[in-house]
Scaffold this motif. Structure first.
Motif, PDB file in Angstrom:
ATOM      1  N   ASP A 275      51.325  31.932  40.861  1.00 28.10           N
ATOM      2  CA  ASP A 275      50.852  33.108  40.292  1.00 28.10           C
ATOM      3  C   ASP A 275      49.653  33.577  41.138  1.00 28.10           C
ATOM      4  N   LEU A 276      48.898  32.455  41.234  1.00 27.69           N
ATOM      5  CA  LEU A 276      47.555  33.188  42.211  1.00 27.69           C
ATOM      6  C   LEU A 276      48.075  33.380  43.349  1.00 27.69           C
ATOM      7  N   ILE A 277      49.024  32.941  44.206  1.00 27.84           N
ATOM      8  CA  ILE A 277      49.287  33.199  45.435  1.00 27.84           C
ATOM      9  C   ILE A 277      49.656  34.582  45.222  1.00 27.84           C
ATOM     10  N   GLU A 278      50.583  35.045  44.443  1.00 29.99           N
ATOM     11  CA  GLU A 278      51.157  36.209  44.219  1.00 29.99           C
ATOM     12  C   GLU A 278      50.170  37.316  43.937  1.00 29.99           C
ATOM     13  N   ALA A 279      49.141  37.007  43.236  1.00 31.87           N
ATOM     14  CA  ALA A 279      48.034  37.862  42.964  1.00 31.87           C
ATOM     15  C   ALA A 279      47.144  38.163  44.235  1.00 31.87           C
ATOM     16  N   VAL A 280      46.948  37.024  45.094  1.00 28.39           N
ATOM     17  CA  VAL A 280      46.142  37.237  46.217  1.00 28.39           C
ATOM     18  C   VAL A 280      46.992  38.235  47.202  1.00 28.39           C
ATOM     19  N   SER A 281      48.359  37.694  47.323  1.00 31.17           N
ATOM     20  CA  SER A 281      49.164  38.359  48.200  1.00 31.17           C
ATOM     21  C   SER A 281      49.348  39.982  47.891  1.00 31.17           C
ATOM     22  N   ASP A 282      49.495  40.052  46.601  1.00 31.55           N
ATOM     23  CA  ASP A 282      49.308  41.532  46.132  1.00 31.55           C
ATOM     24  C   ASP A 282      48.013  42.290  46.472  1.00 31.55           C
ATOM     25  N   THR A 283      47.305  41.748  46.373  1.00 28.77           N
ATOM     26  CA  THR A 283      45.680  42.315  46.579  1.00 28.77           C
ATOM     27  C   THR A 283      45.751  42.634  48.278  1.00 28.77           C
ATOM     28  N   LEU A 284      46.131  41.538  48.888  1.00 27.98           N
ATOM     29  CA  LEU A 284      45.906  41.940  50.519  1.00 27.98           C
ATOM     30  C   LEU A 284      46.793  43.179  50.820  1.00 27.98           C
ATOM     31  N   ASP A 285      48.144  43.273  50.608  1.00 30.22           N
ATOM     32  CA  ASP A 285      48.657  44.434  50.544  1.00 30.22           C
ATOM     33  C   ASP A 285      48.119  45.609  50.324  1.00 30.22           C
ATOM     34  N   MET A 286      47.229  45.617  49.569  1.00 29.45           N
ATOM     35  CA  MET A 286      46.416  46.911  49.135  1.00 29.45           C
ATOM     36  C   MET A 286      45.143  47.233  49.965  1.00 29.45           C
ATOM     37  N   LEU A 287      44.755  46.205  50.848  1.00 24.53           N
ATOM     38  CA  LEU A 287      43.473  46.194  51.470  1.00 24.53           C
ATOM     39  C   LEU A 287      43.715  47.270  52.845  1.00 24.53           C
ATOM     40  N   LYS A 288      42.829  47.893  53.448  1.00 26.09           N
ATOM     41  CA  LYS A 288      43.000  48.456  54.725  1.00 26.09           C
ATOM     42  C   LYS A 288      41.613  47.777  55.321  1.00 26.09           C
ATOM     43  N   GLY A 289      41.786  47.313  56.501  1.00 29.70           N
ATOM     44  CA  GLY A 289      40.683  46.697  57.178  1.00 29.70           C
ATOM     45  C   GLY A 289      40.627  45.229  57.552  1.00 29.70           C
ATOM     46  N   THR A 290      39.651  44.509  57.639  1.00 30.35           N
ATOM     47  CA  THR A 290      39.968  43.324  58.236  1.00 30.35           C
ATOM     48  C   THR A 290      39.295  42.218  57.093  1.00 30.35           C
ATOM     49  N   TYR A 291      39.742  41.061  57.402  1.00 30.49           N
ATOM     50  CA  TYR A 291      39.417  40.009  56.250  1.00 30.49           C
ATOM     51  C   TYR A 291      39.518  38.698  57.036  1.00 30.49           C
ATOM     52  N   GLY A 292      38.768  37.830  56.553  1.00 39.05           N
ATOM     53  CA  GLY A 292      39.192  36.441  56.607  1.00 39.05           C
ATOM     54  C   GLY A 292      38.674  35.844  55.248  1.00 39.05           C
ATOM     55  N   LEU A 293      39.303  35.250  54.377  1.00 41.64           N
ATOM     56  CA  LEU A 293      38.778  35.240  52.946  1.00 41.64           C
ATOM     57  C   LEU A 293      39.079  33.794  52.142  1.00 41.64           C
ATOM     58  N   ALA A 294      38.507  33.460  51.553  1.00 40.97           N
ATOM     59  CA  ALA A 294      38.738  32.169  50.600  1.00 40.97           C
ATOM     60  C   ALA A 294      38.659  32.605  49.420  1.00 40.97           C
ATOM     61  N   VAL A 295      39.495  31.704  48.424  1.00 43.71           N
ATOM     62  CA  VAL A 295      39.628  32.302  46.944  1.00 43.71           C
ATOM     63  C   VAL A 295      39.903  30.920  45.951  1.00 43.71           C
ATOM     64  N   VAL A 296      38.946  30.804  45.131  1.00 41.23           N
ATOM     65  CA  VAL A 296      39.192  29.866  44.149  1.00 41.23           C
ATOM     66  C   VAL A 296      39.332  30.467  42.476  1.00 41.23           C
ATOM     67  N   SER A 297      39.989  29.746  41.704  1.00 39.68           N
ATOM     68  CA  SER A 297      40.076  30.253  40.239  1.00 39.68           C
ATOM     69  C   SER A 297      40.015  29.059  39.455  1.00 39.68           C
ATOM     70  N   PRO A 298      39.076  28.864  38.468  1.00 40.36           N
ATOM     71  CA  PRO A 298      39.187  27.802  37.312  1.00 40.36           C
ATOM     72  C   PRO A 298      40.565  27.635  36.642  1.00 40.36           C
ATOM     73  N   HIS A 299      41.442  28.574  36.730  1.00 35.52           N
ATOM     74  CA  HIS A 299      42.742  28.487  36.035  1.00 35.52           C
ATOM     75  C   HIS A 299      43.487  27.557  36.976  1.00 35.52           C
ATOM     76  N   TYR A 300      43.282  27.484  38.502  1.00 36.98           N
ATOM     77  CA  TYR A 300      43.990  26.603  39.203  1.00 36.98           C
ATOM     78  C   TYR A 300      42.798  25.585  40.145  1.00 36.98           C
ATOM     79  N   PRO A 301      42.508  24.656  39.381  1.00 33.56           N
ATOM     80  CA  PRO A 301      41.337  23.915  39.635  1.00 33.56           C
ATOM     81  C   PRO A 301      41.379  23.007  40.647  1.00 33.56           C
ATOM     82  N   ASP A 302      42.682  22.925  41.607  1.00 35.67           N
ATOM     83  CA  ASP A 302      42.752  21.949  42.489  1.00 35.67           C
ATOM     84  C   ASP A 302      43.330  22.867  43.783  1.00 35.67           C
TER      85      ASP A 302
END
Ligand code: BG6
Length: 666
Positions: free
Chosen positions: A153-180
């Motif tokens: 789910d988290l991968i999908e949420a990140v992936s859907d978000t990236l599809d909406m972005l115009k520009g450049t990114y290097g990013l890192a994401v964590v969520s307490p709902h996926y603590p590993d």
């Protein structure tokens, strides 16, 4: 530029993240922060100012947990304050994000989210990413088929978000709902995954991982990585798993450490002779009276057919390319054009069939250089790269090329990478030349001369006293001119760049004769001119230009051949460099034009102030951070000293070495 470090493993994340950030300090930043996960709790700590400020903050309020992300920010959207520092959270702590790059459509995305009731707490484009991921995460429903990945789910949420972005990114994401889990993604901003035993890392620069991970994977554009303590996966744009090339980090901890030096830039200046030896090692052949390279991936016939070379680069690498133009034209008789990558990528020049495009870059990640390379490839031109960082994006994407073997260059003002670029360009000109106009005798002479370069550069490093004297005498000046002709013209440009970048002192570089067509109006007793004037075919012409400056009362600092009394008699100050053939002089001169000698253990340099607003490595960026208004004259002298040392004429190349194929994945 900002820095990212991420960790997941069995050790406390906080000290690892802080140490990683310290290693990225040289890149410049104005605030720093981290987020760790402990069970299902997110611990967020961030502060404007230096990493010490963040360290003090976490001493008072520790951030527990064995997983986390961290960041050094260099303000783009909104001022440097605690709120704008990364990480940014979305959905009231549902996710935390750190981000390098620029999101061009952030304003419209932010407006959209605000109409949905999202309340923003910062001015940044990054918070938009965090809020979007949180929103998308909430809307993701049902079980997804993500194989054995633990966090679909988290991968999908990140992936859907990236599809909406115009520009450049290097990013890192964590969520307490996926603590590993740590998720990383890149588009146009570097990100590297570090592989350890039972622990994995993420960083925007492999230098942050030296000594921590022996193996790394360089993420490619539009790829996403998923890290847990025991596993790592790379996903492509369609979010399918892909095989990745694993590279060994060849740098050692000592390479990425300042050692006894006060500043990385100073250390790297002193590493130039050895770096040159590494660039030359194994690449010069007495038997063939030539040079040879293993990674060009063009056979002799293809090289013979080359009718034009386009050199493209940014910053200091562009100045190395300008030296390359003189070298190729003199020794290979091949027409050369030198293009700023940032211009070339958007132009549409007619390019002949037998043209190769050669990108020059220390990092192998500079966005404009990469875009210029890709555009050239798209048009079907063979592309080569001169790169320092093994496995970097440009090294991977070019058809072939040559590694610089300068070792890690941490100081942002390029020093040893520049000299190695010029050395490699000289060897390439010899290589092309020997297929065309150069005789075996001429080739053999060049090989001999190239082998002498590291020692000549060593000698130029003995100039601290004269450089310091110059810095102390002229440290008060607000404007400098750098003047040279032929091979020395690009060095003059580089000298002016170094002075601006390191000392925040205005400087202009010009071909010495052009000065009379306008810039001479700037000459007065408060505007020193640095003349690059080793002996050569047009020495007398440069001397006339020097006289023009003297006639207007302008102070003259000359960089001249050892013992040149004629120059000493006319100049106000002389910095001597060893006498080498003209085509090798840029290798000796570069270091003295930019710096006034940040030399080992200099107490004066150590005391240079660094503002807390933009803490960077002193000598590299730290000096630059002291604004003119707040700088004392002594500190400006020291900075000037450093930039002057970087400018000292570099003697010819030295000997030996190894060409690793740039296109190699190994
Ligand atoms: C700039 C640096 O940002 O990038 C310069 O300040 C550097 O020092 C330039 O020369 C180009 O970088 P690279 O890695 O492509 O050689």
């Amino acid at each position: 530029m900002c820095g990212i470090v991420g960790y997941v493993g069995f050790r406390d994340a906080e000290p690892i993240l802080l140490e990683g950030l310290r290693r990225l300090e040289y890149r410049g930043y104005d605030s720093a922060g981290l987020a760790t996960l402990h069970g299902a709790r997110l611990h967020l700590r961030k502060r404007a100012g230096r990493i010490q400020d963040l360290t003090r903050h976490v001493r008072d309020r520790p951030a527990p947990g064995c997983i986390g992300i961290s960041h050094t920010r260099w303000a783009t959207h909104g001022p440097a304050n605690d709120s704008n520092a990364h990480p940014h959270v979305g959905g009231n702590g549902l996710v935390a994000v750190v981000h390098n790059g620029v999101i061009e459509n952030y304003a419209s995305l932010r407006r959209q989210l605000e109409t949905e009731g999202v309340v923003f707490t910062s001015d940044t484009d990054t918070e938009v990413i965090a809020q979007l991921i949180a929103r998308n995460l909430r809307t993701v429903t049902g079980d997804r088929d993500w194989g054995d990945l633990p966090c679909g789910d988290l991968i999908e949420a990140v992936s859907d978000t990236l599809d909406m972005l115009k520009g450049t990114y290097g990013l890192a994401v964590v969520s307490p709902h996926y603590p590993d889990v740590v998720i990383g993604a890149r588009l146009g901003s570097p990100l590297v995954l570090g592989i350890g035993e039972g622990e994995h890392y993420l960083a925007s620069d492999p230098g942050a991982l030296v000594g921590l991970a022996e193996k790394v994977v360089y993420l490619q554009d539009r790829q996403l990585c998923v890290l847990t303590r025991g596993e790592w996966h790379i996903l492509d744009q369609e979010r399918s798993r892909v095989e990745a090339s694993v590279h060994k980090i060849e740098w050692e901890v000592a390479d990425a450490d300042k050692g006894l030096f006060d500043h990385y830039m100073l250390k790297e200046i002193y590493e130039q002779p050895e770096a040159l030896e590494n660039a030359l090692r194994g690449r010069l052949s007495d038997e063939e009276a030539s040079s040879h390279f293993g990674g060009l991936n063009l056979d002799t016939q293809a090289l013979r057919r080359v009718e034009r070379i386009i050199l493209t680069a940014c910053g200091t690498s562009y100045h190395a390319a300008l030296v390359g133009e003189y070298l190729f034209e003199e020794f290979a008789r091949i027409p050369v054009e030198v293009e700023y990558a940032s211009e070339f990528r958007y132009r549409n020049p007619p390019i002949d069939r037998n043209t190769i495009v050669l990108a020059i870059t220390q990092s192998g990640e500079t966005a404009d250089t990469l875009a210029a390379l890709r555009e050239s490839k798209r048009k079907g031109h063979p592309t080569l790269a001169l790169c320092n960082v093994v496995g970097s994006t440009i090294a991977r994407e070019a058809d072939g090329g040559v590694y610089l073997h300068a070792g890690p260059e941490i100081g942002v003002a390029s020093t040893k990478a520049f000299t190695n670029q010029v050395a490699v360009l000289t060897m390439l000109a010899l290589h092309f030349g020997r297929m065309r106009h150069l005789s075996a005798l001429q080739g053999a002479q060049m090989v001999r001369e190239l082998r002498g370069v590291p020692d000549a550069v060593r000698k130029t490093l003995n100039c601290h006293d004269s450089v310091r004297r110059v810095a102390e005498r002229y440290g008060h000046a607000n404007n400098f001119l750098y003047l040279g002709r032929q091979y020395h013209y690009p060095v003059a440009l580089e000298g002016a760049l170094k002075l601006k970048e390191i000392s925040y002192i205005h400087a202009e570089g010009y071909p010495a004769a052009e000065m009379k067509h306008g810039p001479i109006a700037l000459v007065d007793e408060d505007t020193p001119s640095v003349f690059l004037m080793p002996r050569g075919p047009i020495f007398d012409k440069v001397m006339s230009n020097l006289e023009e400056v003297k006639a207007r009362g302008g102070p003259v600092i000359a960089i001249a051949c050892e013992g040149d009394e004629e120059v000493a008699a006319r100049a106000d100050e002389v910095i001597y460099v060893p006498e080498v053939p003209e085509y090798l002089q840029p290798l000796c001169q570069e270091r003295h034009c930019g710096v006034s000698a940040p030399h080992r253990g200099s107490p004066g340099l150590r005391s240079c102030p660094v503002t807390s607003a933009k803490p960077r490595d002193s000598l590299t960026r730290g000096f630059a951070d002291s604004t003119l208004a707040t700088q004392s004259i002594p500190s400006r002298c020291q900075q000037l000293l450093i930039s002057t040392i970087a400018l000292l004429p570099a003697p010819r190349l030295s000997r030996r070495k190894i060409v690793a194929p740039v296109s190699s994945k190994a």
